[in-house]
Design a protein around this motif. Structure first.
Motif, PDB file in Angstrom:
ATOM      1  N   LEU A  81      -3.625  -3.474  -5.646  1.00 54.17           N
ATOM      2  CA  LEU A  81      -3.449  -3.822  -4.037  1.00 54.17           C
ATOM      3  C   LEU A  81      -4.219  -2.682  -3.250  1.00 54.17           C
ATOM      4  O   LEU A  81      -4.581  -2.652  -2.121  1.00 54.17           O
ATOM      5  N   LYS A  82      -4.362  -1.409  -3.921  1.00 52.04           N
ATOM      6  CA  LYS A  82      -4.956  -0.336  -3.176  1.00 52.04           C
ATOM      7  C   LYS A  82      -6.593  -0.772  -3.279  1.00 52.04           C
ATOM      8  O   LYS A  82      -7.339  -0.281  -2.472  1.00 52.04           O
ATOM      9  N   LYS A  83      -7.082  -1.346  -4.562  1.00 53.40           N
ATOM     10  CA  LYS A  83      -8.505  -1.658  -4.493  1.00 53.40           C
ATOM     11  C   LYS A  83      -8.814  -3.120  -4.145  1.00 53.40           C
ATOM     12  O   LYS A  83     -10.189  -3.115  -3.641  1.00 53.40           O
ATOM     13  N   GLU A  84      -8.136  -4.049  -3.814  1.00 55.10           N
ATOM     14  CA  GLU A  84      -8.598  -5.306  -3.430  1.00 55.10           C
ATOM     15  C   GLU A  84      -7.777  -5.988  -2.282  1.00 55.10           C
ATOM     16  O   GLU A  84      -6.480  -5.421  -2.230  1.00 55.10           O
ATOM     17  N   HIS A  85      -8.148  -6.560  -1.291  1.00 54.55           N
ATOM     18  CA  HIS A  85      -7.455  -7.405  -0.289  1.00 54.55           C
ATOM     19  C   HIS A  85      -6.717  -8.633  -0.759  1.00 54.55           C
ATOM     20  O   HIS A  85      -7.472  -9.499  -1.175  1.00 54.55           O
ATOM     21  N   PHE A  86      -5.347  -8.719  -0.475  1.00 53.86           N
ATOM     22  CA  PHE A  86      -4.787  -9.776  -0.703  1.00 53.86           C
ATOM     23  C   PHE A  86      -3.990 -10.315   0.282  1.00 53.86           C
ATOM     24  O   PHE A  86      -3.461  -9.453   1.212  1.00 53.86           O
ATOM     25  N   ASP A  87      -3.768 -11.619   0.843  1.00 47.44           N
ATOM     26  CA  ASP A  87      -3.177 -12.133   1.880  1.00 47.44           C
ATOM     27  C   ASP A  87      -1.410 -12.300   1.585  1.00 47.44           C
ATOM     28  O   ASP A  87      -0.840 -12.411   2.664  1.00 47.44           O
ATOM     29  N   LEU A  88      -1.205 -12.654   0.526  1.00 45.72           N
ATOM     30  CA  LEU A  88       0.032 -12.976   0.185  1.00 45.72           C
ATOM     31  C   LEU A  88       0.460 -12.857  -1.565  1.00 45.72           C
ATOM     32  O   LEU A  88      -0.573 -12.882  -2.408  1.00 45.72           O
ATOM     33  N   ILE A  89       1.766 -12.780  -1.705  1.00 41.35           N
ATOM     34  CA  ILE A  89       2.075 -12.276  -3.042  1.00 41.35           C
ATOM     35  C   ILE A  89       2.986 -13.697  -3.125  1.00 41.35           C
ATOM     36  O   ILE A  89       3.939 -13.640  -2.359  1.00 41.35           O
ATOM     37  N   PHE A  90       2.928 -14.264  -4.257  1.00 36.80           N
ATOM     38  CA  PHE A  90       3.851 -15.483  -4.567  1.00 36.80           C
ATOM     39  C   PHE A  90       4.536 -15.147  -5.918  1.00 36.80           C
ATOM     40  O   PHE A  90       3.734 -15.186  -7.048  1.00 36.80           O
ATOM     41  N   PHE A  91       5.699 -15.133  -6.123  1.00 38.57           N
ATOM     42  CA  PHE A  91       6.434 -14.852  -7.227  1.00 38.57           C
ATOM     43  C   PHE A  91       6.945 -16.169  -7.692  1.00 38.57           C
ATOM     44  O   PHE A  91       7.961 -16.836  -6.881  1.00 38.57           O
ATOM     45  N   SER A  92       6.652 -16.722  -8.623  1.00 41.50           N
ATOM     46  CA  SER A  92       6.967 -17.918  -9.193  1.00 41.50           C
ATOM     47  C   SER A  92       7.316 -17.814 -10.731  1.00 41.50           C
ATOM     48  O   SER A  92       6.453 -17.752 -11.741  1.00 41.50           O
ATOM     49  N   THR A  93       8.499 -17.345 -10.865  1.00 43.38           N
ATOM     50  CA  THR A  93       9.083 -17.093 -12.182  1.00 43.38           C
ATOM     51  C   THR A  93      10.649 -17.219 -12.328  1.00 43.38           C
ATOM     52  O   THR A  93      11.332 -16.982 -11.054  1.00 43.38           O
ATOM     53  N   THR A  94      11.468 -17.329 -13.289  1.00 43.53           N
ATOM     54  CA  THR A  94      12.840 -17.236 -13.232  1.00 43.53           C
ATOM     55  C   THR A  94      13.214 -15.518 -13.932  1.00 43.53           C
ATOM     56  O   THR A  94      14.289 -15.582 -13.998  1.00 43.53           O
ATOM     57  N   GLU A  95      12.319 -14.841 -14.126  1.00 42.96           N
ATOM     58  CA  GLU A  95      12.532 -13.468 -14.262  1.00 42.96           C
ATOM     59  C   GLU A  95      12.731 -12.777 -12.779  1.00 42.96           C
ATOM     60  O   GLU A  95      11.916 -11.954 -12.320  1.00 42.96           O
ATOM     61  N   PHE A  96      13.778 -13.177 -12.302  1.00 44.93           N
ATOM     62  CA  PHE A  96      14.004 -12.743 -10.961  1.00 44.93           C
ATOM     63  C   PHE A  96      13.911 -11.357 -10.529  1.00 44.93           C
ATOM     64  O   PHE A  96      13.706 -10.863  -9.287  1.00 44.93           O
ATOM     65  N   PRO A  97      14.638 -10.363 -11.362  1.00 46.27           N
ATOM     66  CA  PRO A  97      14.555  -9.138 -10.885  1.00 46.27           C
ATOM     67  C   PRO A  97      13.244  -8.575 -10.581  1.00 46.27           C
ATOM     68  O   PRO A  97      12.899  -7.700  -9.643  1.00 46.27           O
ATOM     69  N   LEU A  98      12.162  -9.304 -11.082  1.00 48.22           N
ATOM     70  CA  LEU A  98      10.816  -8.616 -10.699  1.00 48.22           C
ATOM     71  C   LEU A  98      10.547  -9.095  -9.036  1.00 48.22           C
ATOM     72  O   LEU A  98       9.734  -8.266  -8.440  1.00 48.22           O
ATOM     73  N   CYS A  99      11.379  -9.952  -8.479  1.00 47.07           N
ATOM     74  CA  CYS A  99      10.923 -10.132  -7.101  1.00 47.07           C
ATOM     75  C   CYS A  99      11.448  -9.481  -6.181  1.00 47.07           C
ATOM     76  O   CYS A  99      10.970  -9.194  -4.992  1.00 47.07           O
ATOM     77  N   ALA A 100      12.313  -8.346  -6.441  1.00 46.93           N
ATOM     78  CA  ALA A 100      12.668  -7.199  -5.845  1.00 46.93           C
ATOM     79  C   ALA A 100      11.158  -6.281  -5.396  1.00 46.93           C
ATOM     80  O   ALA A 100      11.441  -5.436  -4.621  1.00 46.93           O
ATOM     81  N   LEU A 101      10.354  -6.669  -6.444  1.00 52.06           N
ATOM     82  CA  LEU A 101       9.095  -5.583  -5.992  1.00 52.06           C
ATOM     83  C   LEU A 101       8.533  -6.031  -4.687  1.00 52.06           C
ATOM     84  O   LEU A 101       7.694  -5.260  -4.170  1.00 52.06           O
ATOM     85  N   GLY A 102       8.903  -7.394  -4.252  1.00 54.88           N
ATOM     86  CA  GLY A 102       8.166  -7.858  -3.148  1.00 54.88           C
ATOM     87  C   GLY A 102       8.348  -7.006  -1.910  1.00 54.88           C
ATOM     88  O   GLY A 102       7.388  -6.774  -1.132  1.00 54.88           O
ATOM     89  N   SER A 103       9.721  -6.451  -1.741  1.00 56.15           N
ATOM     90  CA  SER A 103       9.855  -5.577  -0.700  1.00 56.15           C
ATOM     91  C   SER A 103       9.289  -4.342  -0.877  1.00 56.15           C
ATOM     92  O   SER A 103       8.681  -3.696   0.356  1.00 56.15           O
TER      93      SER A 103
END
Length: 408
Positions: A81-103
């Motif tokens: 994310l420091k190197k490239e521009h992204f408009d959105l992050i999409f978590f599509s997984t049942t490994e749900f603890p990773l979704c906390a990284l969104g915040s």
């Protein structure tokens, strides 16, 4: 995994250029299936992250892929994310603890994120269940999920769910969810997968099936929440077998890949039900998972297909589309509030038994079994025009509508 994999060919035509970040397959213990790569466009950027090897972490009782890869995801995506521009992050997984990284990424890089609720994350479903019916390490996962889910939901910009029931729970639990865009979008269907399976059919084995039996197949997870559906199926079969053993003794049921446990360590949850009813010799359960395209081969070579649904009304069967696309006689035993039941009913894709109505269910199951043994006309009557609404192309378009709302 399958939602993104099947959507990758269609994101760009809807205005979104995808980049995938996933765990290197060397670090997980799922069944490997290289044929899946054939469905992914060659130009898609895919970044692989590491994870702590399970052979180390299992010594302290830690096997979760989400927790083993959490640190590596954070570090790798921070740099990306420091190197490239992204408009959105999409978590599509049942490994749900990773979704906390969104915040974390939203706070640090001001990038909105969407969570795909493919299953319940923090759930009270097992709280009143006996210990034997709870998932492994339930005590730990229940408390971890109860802590992490609020962190993710506090800053989430949109939610996709396979079930309206999951969204209702989240809205009740987190009133702020009412203020963000949400959408119920089932998993997509992909004809491409069937084409890949057909092209490789000579290499895809179905060793469990026999030529001198009527093979009825279910491939997917087991679990104690499927007990009610299994009881309905086996009781109806037992009654028919007692009435006409000459006809029904040729039926064999196969339940394949019913456990997520490592190979050779899974516990049967379907076969013991058959044992109690006295029909053990007609039911085979293999707990070990099989590759996805081998699953498709079993569906294509079966004489009929069975789908057992959960007693949880929010449950939806991600496997429903390959079953329908196989164009085989299909029996589904579901809670009628399940989105999978809606799909079968709307598309006239098979026989649908109501898990909450024993009399109706036994009649539907019995009629299905009668048709199977009598080889009467029960070929696919699917309404393919209605089914097109569930295609990967159509459902990717629905995803992108939500993406646009989340970033606007």
């Amino acid at each position: 995994m399958h939602r993104v994999r099947l959507s990758l060919p269609y994101y760009e035509e809807n205005g979104w250029l995808p980049t995938v970040v996933c765990v290197d397959h060397r670090y997980y213990e799922m069944v490997d299936d290289p044929l899946m790569l054939e469905s992914i466009p060659k130009h898609i950027k895919i970044h692989l992250v590491k994870a702590f090897p399970k052979k180390w972490t299992s010594k302290v009782g830690l096997g979760s892929l989400a927790l083993r890869s959490y640190f590596f995801y954070k570090r790798y995506v921070d740099q990306l994310l420091k190197k490239e521009h992204f408009d959105l992050i999409f978590f599509s997984t049942t490994e749900f603890p990773l979704c906390a990284l969104g915040s974390h990424w939203k706070r640090k890089f001001n990038i909105p994120y969407i969570i795909d609720m493919q299953d319940p994350w923090h759930t009270e479903y097992y709280q009143n269940k006996p210990k034997a019916e709870r998932p492994p390490k339930y005590w730990f996962s229940y408390r971890l999920n109860k802590y992490l889910e609020p962190i993710a939901m506090a800053a989430v910009s949109g939610i996709i769910s396979v079930s309206d029931e999951y969204i209702k729970v989240l809205v009740h639990r987190y009133p702020e969810v009412k203020k963000i865009p949400v959408a119920v979008i089932t998993f997509p269907a992909a004809v491409k997968d069937l084409e890949i399976a057909e092209a490789n059919k000579k290499t895809l084995a179905t060793p469990l099936l026999t030529d001198n039996s009527i093979n009825l197949v279910y491939v997917g997870r087991g679990g104690h929440d499927l007990k009610q559906a299994a009881m309905l199926l086996f009781n109806a079969f037992s009654s028919r077998l007692a009435e006409r053993p000459d006809l029904f003794s040729s039926i064999k049921f196969y339940f394949i890949g019913t456990s997520y446990a490592p190979k050779g360590t899974g516990l049967s949850t379907i076969k013991p039900i058959a044992d109690t009813i006295g029909i053990s010799e007609y039911v085979h359960e293999q707990t070990d998972r099989i590759p996805y395209f081998e699953t498709l081969s079993y569906l294509n070579n079966a004489d009929g297909l069975i789908i057992l649904g959960s007693d949880d009304p929010g449950y939806t069967a991600s496997k429903i589309y390959p079953y329908i696309l196989s164009k085989k006689p299909l029996l589904a035993i579901f809670n009628l509030k399940s989105s999978a039941a809606t799909i079968i009913r709307d598309c006239n894709a098979g026989s649908l038994a109501n898990i909450s109505d024993n009399n109706q269910s036994e009649a539907v199951v019995s009629d299905f079994l009668d048709s199977i043994v009598q080889q009467s006309n029960i070929s696919s009557q699917t309404n393919w025009e209605n089914f097109s609404a569930y295609s990967a192309k159509s459902l990717t378009q629905e995803q992108c509508v939500l993406f646009n709302q989340a970033v606007s």
